[in-house]
Design a protein around this motif. Structure first.
Motif, mmCIF file in Angstrom:
data_model
loop_
_atom_site.group_PDB
_atom_site.id
_atom_site.type_symbol
_atom_site.label_atom_id
_atom_site.label_comp_id
_atom_site.label_asym_id
_atom_site.label_seq_id
_atom_site.Cartn_x
_atom_site.Cartn_y
_atom_site.Cartn_z
ATOM 1 N N UNK A 27 -13.888 9.811 41.806
ATOM 2 C CA UNK A 27 -14.836 10.863 42.183
ATOM 3 C C UNK A 27 -16.123 10.263 42.742
ATOM 4 N N UNK A 28 -16.615 9.220 42.102
ATOM 5 C CA UNK A 28 -17.824 8.554 42.593
ATOM 6 C C UNK A 28 -17.587 7.900 43.950
ATOM 7 N N UNK A 29 -16.393 7.325 44.134
ATOM 8 C CA UNK A 29 -16.059 6.739 45.434
ATOM 9 C C UNK A 29 -15.993 7.819 46.511
ATOM 10 N N UNK A 30 -15.457 8.979 46.169
ATOM 11 C CA UNK A 30 -15.397 10.075 47.123
ATOM 12 C C UNK A 30 -16.784 10.530 47.547
ATOM 13 N N UNK A 246 -8.356 19.996 52.512
ATOM 14 C CA UNK A 246 -8.862 18.679 52.129
ATOM 15 C C UNK A 246 -7.743 17.645 52.169
ATOM 16 N N UNK A 247 -6.573 18.009 51.676
ATOM 17 C CA UNK A 247 -5.447 17.077 51.651
ATOM 18 C C UNK A 247 -4.964 16.742 53.058
ATOM 19 N N UNK A 248 -4.685 17.774 53.844
ATOM 20 C CA UNK A 248 -4.144 17.524 55.185
ATOM 21 C C UNK A 248 -5.165 16.842 56.090
ATOM 22 N N UNK A 260 -14.030 14.362 52.181
ATOM 23 C CA UNK A 260 -14.654 13.969 50.915
ATOM 24 C C UNK A 260 -15.916 14.787 50.688
ATOM 25 N N UNK A 261 -16.670 15.007 51.754
ATOM 26 C CA UNK A 261 -17.850 15.873 51.653
ATOM 27 C C UNK A 261 -17.429 17.301 51.309
#
Length: 288
Positions: A27-30, A246-248, A260-261
Motif C-alpha cells: 500500500x505504501x509503495x502504491x 484499476x486492474x485493467x 495507483x493514484x
C-alpha cells in the motif's frame, strides 16, 4: 503472568510482520508510485507530483466507473438487507425443517464468487433466453448482459443472491437475542405484527442492521470478481467498476502509477463512506 504475556507477544509478532509485508508495504509503495509516471515496467520513471490525481477528475472513464459502482452498491446494499431481513424473519419462525432451510440459504456464501459468476453467465446467455423464447417473454429472450442499459441488473442479481446468505445469518443471530417475553407482552396488549416489528424487533436488532449495511456497502463498492465473470466490464465500459478499471488499466494498460493514484482515492472514498455509515447508524441506534 509475564511468561503468558511474552507468549502472546511472540504469537502476535509473526502476524504483524506478515500483515506489514503483504498489506502495508504494498500500500505504501502504491502511494509512492502514484506521484510518478511509472508504467509498471522497467526502472525508469519521473516524479510528476499530483498530476495523476488532477487528471483523475478529468477522466470520463474514471467518472463513469465511479458512477456505475455507486449506483450498483446502493441498489445491492438496500435490496440485500431488505430481502435478508425478510428471510431471517421467516426462518426465525417455528416452521418445519427450519435448520435445513438455514443451511440452504447460507450455501451461496461458501461458493466461489468466480464460479457463481460463470454459472450465472451461462444461465443469462443460454438458459434464461431459451425459457424466454418458449414462454414468449421478450424481456427474457435476450441476454441482458449484452445490453448496455441492462447489464448492471444482471450483475446486481448475482451480487444480491450471494450476499443475502451472510446477512441472513447475522440477522438470525440478532433475532435470537430478543427475549420472547417482549412478544408475549405485546400480544397481550393486542399489538399487530407490523407494530411488533417496528417497536420491538427492528430496534433490538439495530446493531446487526448497522454491521450488515456497512459490510454490504463495502463489499459492493469493491466489486470485482462478479464483473470479471459476468461482463468483464462490458458491453463497452457499461459495467466497469472502479476495481476493474484499476486492474485493467494498471496491469494491462500501462497506467500503473495513474491507477495507483486512483486506488488511493478509491481507498479514501470507501473509508469515508464506511465511517459516515457507522456514525449515522450508531447514532440511530441510540435514538431508537
Amino acid at each position: 503472568m509475564n511468561k503468558r504475556l511474552t507468549a502472546f507477544y511472540w504469537m502476535t509478532v509473526p502476524a504483524v510482520i506478515l500483515f506489514f509485508v503483504f498489506m502495508t508495504l504494498p500500500a505504501l509503495q502504491g502511494i509512492y508510485y502514484s506521484f510518478t509516471n511509472w508504467n509498471g515496467f522497467g526502472k525508469n520513471y519521473d516524479f510528476v507530483g499530483i498530476k495523476n490525481y488532477i487528471n483523475l477528475f478529468k477522466d470520463n472513464n474514471v467518472g463513469n466507473a465511479y458512477w456505475f459502482t455507486f449506483k450498483l452498491a446502493i441498489v445491492v446494499t438496500l435490496l440485500t438487507n431488505v430481502l435478508s431481513l425478510i428471510i431471517a424473519l421467516g426462518l426465525n419462525a417455528k416452521i418445519k425443517f427450519r435448520n435445513f432451510f438455514r443451511g440452504i440459504y447460507f450455501l451461496p456464501n461458501i461458493l466461489s464468487v468466480l464460479i457463481v459468476g460463470y454459472i450465472f453467465n451461462y444461465l443469462f446467455s443460454n438458459v434464461f433466453t431459451i425459457w424466454g423464447q418458449k414462454l414468449g417473454i421478450d424481456s427474457l429472450s435476450t441476454n441482458i448482459l449484452g445490453s448496455e442499459g441492462l447489464a448492471w441488473i444482471g450483475v446486481a442479481i448475482v451480487m444480491i443472491w450471494q450476499s443475502i446468505a451472510l446477512n441472513t445469518i447475522l440477522y438470525l443471530a440478532g433475532l435470537q437475542t430478543i427475549p420472547t417475553s417482549l412478544y408475549e407482552a405485546s400480544n397481550l396488549d393486542g399489538a399487530s405484527r407490523w407494530r411488533e416489528f417496528w417497536s420491538i424487533t427492528f430496534p433490538l436488532i439495530a446493531p446487526f442492521f448497522t454491521i450488515n449495511m456497512v459490510l454490504a456497502m463495502k463489499n459492493s463498492l469493491m466489486v470485482f470478481d462478479q464483473i470479471v465473470a459476468l461482463t468483464n466490464g462490458g458491453p463497452g465500459r457499461a459495467t466497469q467498476s472502479i476495481s476493474h478499471l484499476i486492474y485493467t488499466g494498471g496491469f494491462q494498460g500501462g497506467e500503473f502509477a495513474y491507477q495507483s493514484a486512483n486506488s488511493v482515492i478509491y481507498f479514501i472514498v470507501i473509508a469515508v463512506i464506511s465511517i459516515l455509515q457507522l456514525k449515522f447508524l450508531q447514532k440511530r441506534e441510540v435514538d431508537m
